[in-house]
Design an enzyme around this catalytic site. Structure first.
Site, short mmCIF file in Angstrom:
data_model
loop_
_atom_site.label_atom_id
_atom_site.label_comp_id
_atom_site.label_asym_id
_atom_site.label_seq_id
_atom_site.Cartn_x
_atom_site.Cartn_y
_atom_site.Cartn_z
N CYS A 88 -45.08 -34.21 33.53
CA CYS A 88 -45.37 -33.87 32.14
C CYS A 88 -44.20 -34.18 31.20
O CYS A 88 -44.34 -34.08 29.98
CB CYS A 88 -45.76 -32.40 32.02
SG CYS A 88 -47.19 -31.97 33.03
N HIS A 345 -52.73 -31.41 26.01
CA HIS A 345 -51.60 -32.02 26.71
C HIS A 345 -51.95 -33.36 27.34
O HIS A 345 -52.09 -33.47 28.56
CB HIS A 345 -51.10 -31.03 27.77
CG HIS A 345 -49.91 -31.49 28.53
ND1 HIS A 345 -48.98 -32.38 28.04
CD2 HIS A 345 -49.48 -31.17 29.80
CE1 HIS A 345 -48.04 -32.59 28.94
NE2 HIS A 345 -48.34 -31.87 30.02
#
Length: 398
Positions: A88, A345
């Protein structure tokens, strides 16, 4: 002796798509949308870009494994293009590659672009990570999930600091409600409705104590940054936003394999922040920072990050939350754009999206979200799970 890149790199242009369910747009469309905004913002021609970095995580969807999709979508003129992936933290990793190229003198102008089309995976959350942490992970953590891992962090934090379930849940609810108030003001956010702490508390539980509104969503989006030297930026007539620090820390395995880590903080965040403050020359982050964009994949992640970044004292983040310290009108606003909570996200894009918000705040372009006198902004981009993570911390100023 290493000196870092403080004030050696300037951001001259940034772009960001609207995040959301972009069913009618492919990853290439999102790349072009973010890039064209950044190019117009920078006031340069495409042919002036010397090299580019593409950040994307799940190569199974839309983009593929190489850097060719970026070169092809943007019609870049046979320049060096590199694809990077770091869970991420992928977006910030792409940005770091572009910055290091400029700081080293290898490039005059470089591009970083992150993109992800997570809605196209068909999952309600992230696709399976069963082998992403190594081929033996399925034996070590056979049923581990991200909500479950961060829920364990929340319950451990509550237990260590003597926080009742009711107090803890309310603090997490206030974090989520804060982000939604900011996201409602942002036309590029995926989720744009305010919610109350009471609504957060009544939401279905995903992994106790984390409810539906304590978890960020799945989204599509892209963000881009164009960087160069400070001298060239000023020569273009720009007010450059300077990179003060960029640090990345990856787990050594200590958290998962020893008992020294107690599960109430992120070791990688703590270390990356310490090094970033040293690089930027920041001695008192609580007094010197103006705005934060942190990786709020879950509300508990944001809470412990306050402490890992040395803004709140260990075990005292609830006091700052209840005092409104991180609200848009507070001492150090956190998630002034709505954060992952309201943007979702899309992994490759998130880190650069955070920088985009800090960039606009520093240039007084944030509209109704604008804070009064920003001086230094920090971004925190985290990948993995509490016991197995990679973290990037960036600091920016004029």
């Amino acid at each position: 002796m290493a000196t870092g890149i403080k004030d050696k790199v300037a951001i001259i242009g940034m772009g960001c798509t609207r995040f959301g369910e972009r069913w009618n747009d492919g990853a290439e469309d999102l790349m072009v949308e973010a890039f064209m905004e950044a190019l117009q913002d920078a006031g340069i021609e495409k042919k002036e870009i010397d090299a580019a970095w593409l950040g994307t995580c799940f190569d199974e969807v839309n983009v593929g494994k190489s850097a060719i999709p970026l070169a092809q979508a943007l019609k870049l003129p046979s320049i060096s293009v590199t694809r990077v992936e770091n869970f991420c933290a992928t977006g910030t990793e792409a940005f770091r590659g572009a910055c290091y190229a400029v700081a080293s003198g290898a490039c005059r102008i470089a591009l970083a672009l992150g993109v992800e089309k997570l809605k196209d995976t068909g999952y309600g959350g992230l696709p399976g990570f069963d082998t992403a942490m190594g081929t033996l992970n399925r034996f070590i953590l056979p049923n581990f999930t991200a909500p479950g891992g961060f829920a364990l962090m929340a319950t451990r934090y509550f237990a260590k600091y003597g926080i009742s379930p009711e107090e803890g849940k309310m603090a997490l609810a206030k974090i989520s409600a804060k982000s939604h108030r900011c996201g409602a003001l942002n036309p590029k956010a995926h989720l744009r409705k305010e919610i109350s702490p009471e609504q957060v508390l009544k939401a279905p539980i995903i992994a106790w104590p984390l409810g539906l509104f304590d978890c960020c969503g799945v989204s599509d989006g892209a963000a881009a940054a164009i960087v160069t030297t400070p001298d060239l930026a000023r020569g273009l007539g720009k007010t450059p936003v300077m990179v003060k620090a960029l640090q990345i820390a990856a787990t050594s395995g200590e958290e998962m394999l020893t008992t020294r880590w107690d599960g109430t903080y992120l070791k990688t965040t703590t270390e990356a922040a310490r090094r970033a403050y040293a690089e930027a020359g920041i001695a008192r982050p609580r007094e010197e920072l103006s705005v934060l964009e942190v990786h709020d994949c879950f509300s508990i992640t944001e809470l412990v990050t306050y402490e890992d970044l040395q803004i709140s004292e260990r075990g005292r983040a609830l006091r700052d939350i209840n005092d409104g310290f991180f609200e848009l009108e507070g001492k150090i606003p956190c998630q002034s754009d709505g954060g992952l909570k309201c943007f979702g996200h899309p992994i490759g894009a998130s880190g650069i999206r955070m920088i985009y918000e800090v960039y606009n705040q520093l240039l007084h372009r944030a509209g109704p979200r604008q804070i009064a006198e920003p001086r230094l902004g920090l971004t925190h981009n985290l990948g993995g799970i509490p016991s197995f993570s990679v973290c990037s911390v960036g600091i920016f100023g004029l």
